[in-house]
Design a protein around this motif. Sequence first.
Motif, short mmCIF file in Angstrom:
data_model
loop_
_atom_site.label_atom_id
_atom_site.label_comp_id
_atom_site.label_asym_id
_atom_site.label_seq_id
_atom_site.Cartn_x
_atom_site.Cartn_y
_atom_site.Cartn_z
N ARG A 399 0.91 -1.22 0.05
CA ARG A 399 -0.05 0.12 0.06
C ARG A 399 0.95 1.44 0.14
NH1 ARG A 399 -4.52 -0.02 4.42
NH2 ARG A 399 -4.96 1.96 3.15
N SER A 400 2.10 1.19 0.10
CA SER A 400 3.06 2.12 0.02
C SER A 400 3.62 2.49 -1.51
CB SER A 400 4.38 1.89 0.65
OG SER A 400 4.96 1.09 0.41
N SER A 401 4.34 3.77 -1.77
CA SER A 401 4.50 3.94 -3.04
C SER A 401 5.96 3.11 -3.37
CB SER A 401 4.98 5.55 -2.96
OG SER A 401 6.18 5.58 -2.40
N PHE A 402 6.34 2.27 -2.47
CA PHE A 402 7.40 1.51 -2.89
C PHE A 402 7.04 0.17 -3.48
CE2 PHE A 402 8.93 4.04 0.97
CZ PHE A 402 10.05 4.66 0.17
N LYS A 403 5.67 -0.22 -3.08
CA LYS A 403 5.16 -1.70 -3.73
C LYS A 403 5.87 -2.67 -3.06
CE LYS A 403 2.17 0.84 -5.54
NZ LYS A 403 0.64 0.72 -4.88
N LYS A 404 7.13 -2.82 -3.17
CA LYS A 404 8.07 -3.85 -3.01
C LYS A 404 9.22 -3.57 -1.66
CE LYS A 404 7.79 -6.01 -7.42
NZ LYS A 404 8.68 -6.58 -8.68
N LEU A 405 9.30 -4.64 -1.01
CA LEU A 405 9.97 -4.49 0.33
C LEU A 405 11.66 -4.17 -0.23
CD1 LEU A 405 10.78 -4.78 3.22
CD2 LEU A 405 11.08 -7.16 2.87
N SER A 406 12.13 -4.78 -1.55
CA SER A 406 13.33 -4.29 -1.89
C SER A 406 13.59 -2.97 -2.38
CB SER A 406 13.86 -5.27 -3.37
OG SER A 406 12.62 -4.92 -4.14
N ALA A 407 12.36 -2.48 -2.80
CA ALA A 407 12.46 -0.88 -3.16
C ALA A 407 12.63 -0.08 -1.80
CB ALA A 407 11.37 -0.50 -4.00
N PHE A 408 12.02 -0.57 -0.93
CA PHE A 408 11.93 0.27 0.51
C PHE A 408 13.39 0.14 0.94
CE2 PHE A 408 11.39 0.04 5.21
CZ PHE A 408 11.01 1.40 5.39
N LEU A 409 13.92 -1.13 1.05
CA LEU A 409 15.13 -1.34 1.73
C LEU A 409 16.26 -0.21 0.95
CD1 LEU A 409 15.12 -5.19 2.71
CD2 LEU A 409 14.78 -3.04 4.01
N LYS A 410 16.19 -0.44 -0.30
CA LYS A 410 17.18 0.21 -1.24
C LYS A 410 17.09 1.79 -0.88
CE LYS A 410 17.32 -3.10 -5.00
NZ LYS A 410 16.98 -3.38 -6.35
N TYR A 411 15.90 2.16 -0.78
CA TYR A 411 15.53 3.68 -0.32
C TYR A 411 16.50 3.86 1.10
CZ TYR A 411 13.18 7.76 1.89
OH TYR A 411 13.11 9.00 2.49
N LEU A 412 16.14 3.18 2.16
CA LEU A 412 17.02 3.26 3.43
C LEU A 412 18.47 3.08 3.17
CD1 LEU A 412 14.76 0.80 5.57
CD2 LEU A 412 14.66 3.26 5.42
N LYS A 414 19.92 4.13 0.46
CA LYS A 414 20.56 5.43 -0.03
C LYS A 414 20.38 6.68 0.62
CE LYS A 414 18.92 8.44 -4.18
NZ LYS A 414 17.84 8.46 -5.17
N GLU A 415 19.55 6.70 1.63
CA GLU A 415 19.47 7.72 2.57
C GLU A 415 20.27 7.34 3.87
OE1 GLU A 415 17.97 10.54 2.10
OE2 GLU A 415 17.18 9.73 0.37
N GLU A 416 21.15 6.19 3.76
CA GLU A 416 22.15 5.88 4.81
C GLU A 416 21.55 5.50 6.02
OE1 GLU A 416 24.94 9.09 4.93
OE2 GLU A 416 25.72 8.70 2.97
N TYR A 417 20.62 4.99 5.98
CA TYR A 417 19.88 4.69 7.46
C TYR A 417 20.45 3.07 7.52
CZ TYR A 417 16.09 7.95 7.51
OH TYR A 417 15.61 9.14 7.73
N CYS A 418 20.88 2.39 6.51
CA CYS A 418 21.37 0.99 6.72
C CYS A 418 22.24 0.58 5.72
CB CYS A 418 20.12 -0.05 6.89
SG CYS A 418 19.25 -0.18 5.38
N LYS A 419 22.93 -0.44 5.70
CA LYS A 419 23.64 -1.08 4.63
C LYS A 419 23.03 -2.37 4.22
CE LYS A 419 28.30 0.81 5.60
NZ LYS A 419 29.66 0.51 6.00
N LEU A 420 23.26 -2.63 2.77
CA LEU A 420 22.67 -3.74 2.05
C LEU A 420 23.90 -4.53 1.34
CD1 LEU A 420 19.12 -2.28 1.00
CD2 LEU A 420 19.56 -3.19 2.84
N LYS A 421 23.50 -5.40 0.88
CA LYS A 421 24.42 -6.27 -0.02
C LYS A 421 23.63 -7.51 -0.58
CE LYS A 421 28.19 -9.71 -0.31
NZ LYS A 421 29.22 -10.48 0.51
N GLU A 422 23.50 -7.37 -2.04
CA GLU A 422 22.75 -8.27 -2.89
C GLU A 422 23.47 -9.42 -3.22
OE1 GLU A 422 20.55 -6.77 -6.18
OE2 GLU A 422 20.48 -4.50 -5.14
N ALA A 423 23.20 -10.58 -3.00
CA ALA A 423 24.08 -12.08 -3.31
C ALA A 423 22.85 -12.77 -3.74
CB ALA A 423 24.75 -12.40 -2.07
#
Length: 674
Positions: A399-412, A414-423
């Motif tokens: 129901r958000s504008s991200f639609k997917k969890l991956s898009a929300f995490l990538k936004y976080l 990008k804003e330096e709230y967390c660090k991600l790694k794709e494997a």
Amino acid sequence: VLVLKLSNKCTVWSLNVGQTAQGGLDKFGQPMFFAAQHEEDKLVYPTVYSLWIEPNMMPAMFTHAEVSPYIFGGADLMMAGVLKRRNGTFGGMSKGEPRCIVAVENPVPYAVGPLLLGEQNAAARQGKALQVVHHFGDALWSFGGGSKPNEGFELSCIQPFEIEVKAEDAKREGSDVKGAESIGQPVSSADQDRSESHRELVNQAEGLSVEDQAVECENRFPEYRLESAEVDEDPDRALRYAFVITVGKLYRDGKYPVAASWLYEEYIKHIAPDLDLVRTTSKSFSLFLRTMSKRHYCKTKEVDGEVQLTQVSLKNIDALGKQLAAVGSDNESVDEGVQTDGMTAEDMDDLLLRVFMQAALVGLDPEEDAERFPMESSAFYSKVLVSCQPYDLPIDVKRSSFKKLSAFLKYLAKEEYCKLKEARGHILILGVNREHPNLRNYKPYEMLSQKQRTGSTPRSGFSPPKIETMLKPHQQQAKLFMYVGCNPQGEYTKKAAAGVLERYVQERQLVREDNRDPRLRVIDVDDVLMRSLSKPSKPYGDEMEQVASGERASFRTIQERFLSRLEAYYAVEPAGGRRVVKKGEVPKVKVTCEDRQGGRKHVTKCHGIEIYGVDPKVLANKCQVAFACTASTHAMPGKNNTAVEVRIQGDVSGKLEELLVTEFHIPRHHIISR
């Protein structure tokens, strides 16, 4: 008269059939009547050519011209698109009775068919009203040469056309009969009667379209109508209310797509007759529909410059209706952060970010980051974010504008709230940035206790043991601990051990380049610190080449390596028992699901619960009652292995994990579910 039986079992009666010199037929003539032989009643219907000559040959169903494109496209006439007559009825409807369809803006019949509803069922204004069997522009119409009664008849739709019928003009010129020229008939003495018949139809249409609009408005939807004071107080709320009532109740089973102008004239205008769209935020109903589409209440598309409503989310519409009703009754509980009903995508975006910050500061223990991370995105959402959401305000990424969890995490990230790694197509969360400026200024909301969330009390008589994770320095780190006055044989939490390193760096004045983020400070590495960062078995191994004595490194790198070199211990203190300290990491509870017989049967297994004070037999009995399945206990393989495994019939791994958390208070991050 020519009678034709077509291949689709339709019988047609035609007039003025031409003949060749040899006596053959050169055209079908003008089809005047037809009958569909496959119908049970085998009714004989007049064609549009006959109705143009004698409009009152059968009763009419009046609609607006905006309905005609759907009729020409093959749709049946919906009850929502039918206008009432002056007396407030639909003209005495009887199921199966033949009727013609007339647009009030151009009162000439353009379609015929049998009724599908009676007068009583029609009062609900839902469902199909008439089955269209023939209309202007179809194949039967093309047999007659494809003529038109006036300039307002187009193959795409019926356009408004002003018709004036005068008896004296009809008698003199025969211009009153709109179908006379099309069928090639000379004007006879019967034209006067046809003129009177056509005048009556025009008067009926004019009564619906002009004179009795106020009466029509009063007769429709009186139970939903808004008063003038309600509209004047909040025009935007009045428009939303009228939209909810229209698509949520009155037009719920209607046929889509539907034109915005038609929906406004037929419904919105009757529910809120005093509403002035100029006073609303949207300024127009078309723009209002676009706004509702962006907020996921409906879907729209633009056809020939006009907005059409194509789909409605009844779930969101009903939720918005509840919110509007609560606001209208001055319910103080309806506030930001209390309900998700009617939330926009932007509101859900803000809620997701708030829940993440709540999880970073409250839900996640900094001392357990090394054990918890890296974590898969799905586990982070289900085990961390969901557990930190407000009780009455559940999160929903869709129901958000991200639609997917991956898009929300990538936004976080990008804003330096967390660090991600794709494997390998999976997203891993490496850690959260608690030093983010927004997190420093964030005020956590009060979270409900586990008892309030589940609505149930813990199992009576069960008190979980107290389990602590600790760190001990080894021999090579003893000198560093003694330098700052700490016991080299003592037990330290992760936070306390990091404090020892901080004190050593400050007292030895090893900071060379300061930074706003303390973890990014550059420090010198002396001999004592270098030995503390190496493994006992390899004090000068290859792994120390990057951080050697006399070199510089960031404090974060030094801290991570220093903590990783400490020896892990854990302490278990049962309720009323003696505290026992053991070496190693805290044992995890393992929950697995075993697939048997090619996926037709499953067995869920669980072991490692004894350390948390849970009796395997008690857990098996609890599972039998909670999951309505068989459960048993079995000894784990191994001569010196005293652990007991619980086996449960079926795939209940998710339910079992929730049971261990709620009933036996085992921390969720101490459960490994596969």
